[in-house]
Design an enzyme around this catalytic site. Structure first.
Site, PDB file in Angstrom:
ATOM      1  N   LYS A  40     -40.810  -9.593  64.033  1.00  0.00           N
ATOM      2  CA  LYS A  40     -39.647  -8.748  63.738  1.00  0.00           C
ATOM      3  C   LYS A  40     -39.302  -7.864  64.937  1.00  0.00           C
ATOM      4  O   LYS A  40     -40.196  -7.360  65.626  1.00  0.00           O
ATOM      5  CB  LYS A  40     -39.947  -7.878  62.511  1.00  0.00           C
TER       6      LYS A  40
ATOM      7  N   SER B  29     -35.740  -4.949  54.974  1.00  0.00           N
ATOM      8  CA  SER B  29     -35.082  -5.094  56.262  1.00  0.00           C
ATOM      9  C   SER B  29     -35.566  -6.294  57.066  1.00  0.00           C
ATOM     10  O   SER B  29     -34.917  -6.693  58.033  1.00  0.00           O
ATOM     11  CB  SER B  29     -35.297  -3.824  57.094  1.00  0.00           C
TER      12      SER B  29
ATOM     13  N   SER C  92     -39.725  -3.542  52.562  1.00  0.00           N
ATOM     14  CA  SER C  92     -39.017  -4.398  53.510  1.00  0.00           C
ATOM     15  C   SER C  92     -39.726  -5.687  53.902  1.00  0.00           C
ATOM     16  O   SER C  92     -39.170  -6.500  54.636  1.00  0.00           O
ATOM     17  CB  SER C  92     -38.678  -3.612  54.784  1.00  0.00           C
TER      18      SER C  92
END
Length: 380
Positions: free
Chosen positions: A24, A100, A124
């Protein structure tokens, strides 16, 4: 391929059979900018060193194949990003991929990689995992290093993996957490006790969870968490305050997406009294979960109370904050939490079954997930 922001190939081995993992874009990879998928950070300097979790993966023989897309600044639940693109939900392209860590969940669900790392501050990892039909783990708070991860200061955020099967999840955890006991995570759990937490969820989701637990053949006990809703509200106050401190200065850049700018402006209004109240709830809820886990070995509840909404509905303004009602509380308390995909009757979509364990007993959470996976015949 909007699951990725950048693709590359970093490896400490020449083996073509090395497992692949994506990272990420809130986690540093040396030589690449950490932009958190934001125009406001597009000119960020290149990271000078790997985040500790990335270094550990490379040392363990994993191939890092790219940086994954995300909801801008890790401050949203939909995964929609008009700057860097919105990752595809591999279960249903019309639905949101979740946020997210949307790109990480999408990349694993589309089988671009064997695994991916995300971060979980208010659900997330688990939220996108449930949306995209993959496994996602939020480890015990503080157990996995956050060195080289944004935001730098947090009382909620955890680095955690996405995979399609529990065995790969255990392999990732063994790499990124030197204290992780793989043998315990693969042990027999047929004598363990499950606590079924009573929550509000759509009927099809609730039935999917109940059916999966029934097939586990584990002993089940009903559990009430009276302060669950208060913990959700308190978690919102804490994430708002901490995200405002980390990224609030970017509002002045004029380069943020409209949704993020609005959320950051609102977050700046979080008061000291709000945070004091949230900390009181944190203590109460943590104690309540600990007491429940004195009576059972793990808690089980839905990851999301309903199926992910469509992209069209999200863009039209349908609120998604309720998506995190069952996951955000466990960021506040710090307990390990995993989302496992389970079948929904008469649907091609899968629901997320959430497993909560005692602090620093992430191995039992993984072992119960593996047991359920085997019983459901879901191993990919």
């Amino acid at each position: 391929m909007s699951a990725f922001l950048q693709t590359f190939d970093l490896s400490a081995t020449d083996s073509a059979d090395a497992p692949t993992i994506a990272i990420k874009d809130s986690i540093d990879v040396a030589g690449y900018a950490t932009t958190a998928a934001s125009r406001a950070l597009a000119d960020a300097p290149l990271a000078s060193e790997h985040a500790e979790v990335v270094r550990r993966l490379l040392d363990a023989g994993w191939r890092v194949t790219g940086k994954t897309n995300m909801h801008e600044l890790a401050f949203g639940m939909t995964g929609i990003n008009d700057f860097s693109g919105t990752p595809v939900n591999p279960q249903d392209e019309a639905r949101i991929p979740g946020g997210s860590s949307s790109g990480s969940a999408s990349a694993v669900g589309q089988k671009f990689v064997d695994a991916a790392l995300g971060t979980d501050t208010g659900g997330s990892v688990r939220g996108p995992a449930a949306c995209c039909g993959v496994i996602g783990l939020k480890p015990t708070f503080g157990r996995v290093s956050r060195h080289g991860v944004a935001p730098r200061v947090t009382t909620l955020d955890c680095v955690g993996p996405f995979t399609r099967e529990t065995d790969t999840l255990i392999r990732v955890m063994t790499a990124i957490d030197p204290s992780f006991r793989a043998d315990d995570a693969r042990r027999d759990v047929s004598q363990l006790r499950i606590g079924m937490v009573a929550v509000d969820a759509d009927d099809d989701i609730a039935k999917a969870i109940a059916d999966a637990v029934g097939k586990s053949e584990l002993a089940v006990q009903a559990i009430e968490l009276a302060s669950l809703k208060d913990a959700f509200t308190a978690g919102l106050a804490v994430i708002n305050a901490e995200t405002s401190r980390a990224f609030g200065h970017l509002v002045a850049s004029g380069k943020l997406g409209a949704d993020i700018e609005a959320r950051l402006r609102a977050a700046a209004a979080t008061s000291a009294a709000d945070l004091d109240a949230a900390e009181r709830v944190r203590r109460t809820f943590t104690d309540e979960v600990d007491r429940a886990l004195d009576r059972v070995d793990v808690l089980v509840l839905p990851t999301l109370p309903s199926l992910p909404i469509t992209l069209e509905a999200a863009r039209a303004g349908t609120s998604v904050i309720g998506m995190s009602s069952l996951i955000r509380p466990f960021n506040l308390s710090g307990h390990p939490a995993l989302s496992l995909p389970v079948p929904i009757e008469r649907s091609t979509l899968k629901a997320g079954l959430q497993i909560i364990g005692r602090k620093n007993d992430d191995e039992t959470v993984c072992a119960v997930a593996a047991h359920l996976e085997a019983r459901l015949g879901q191993s990919a």
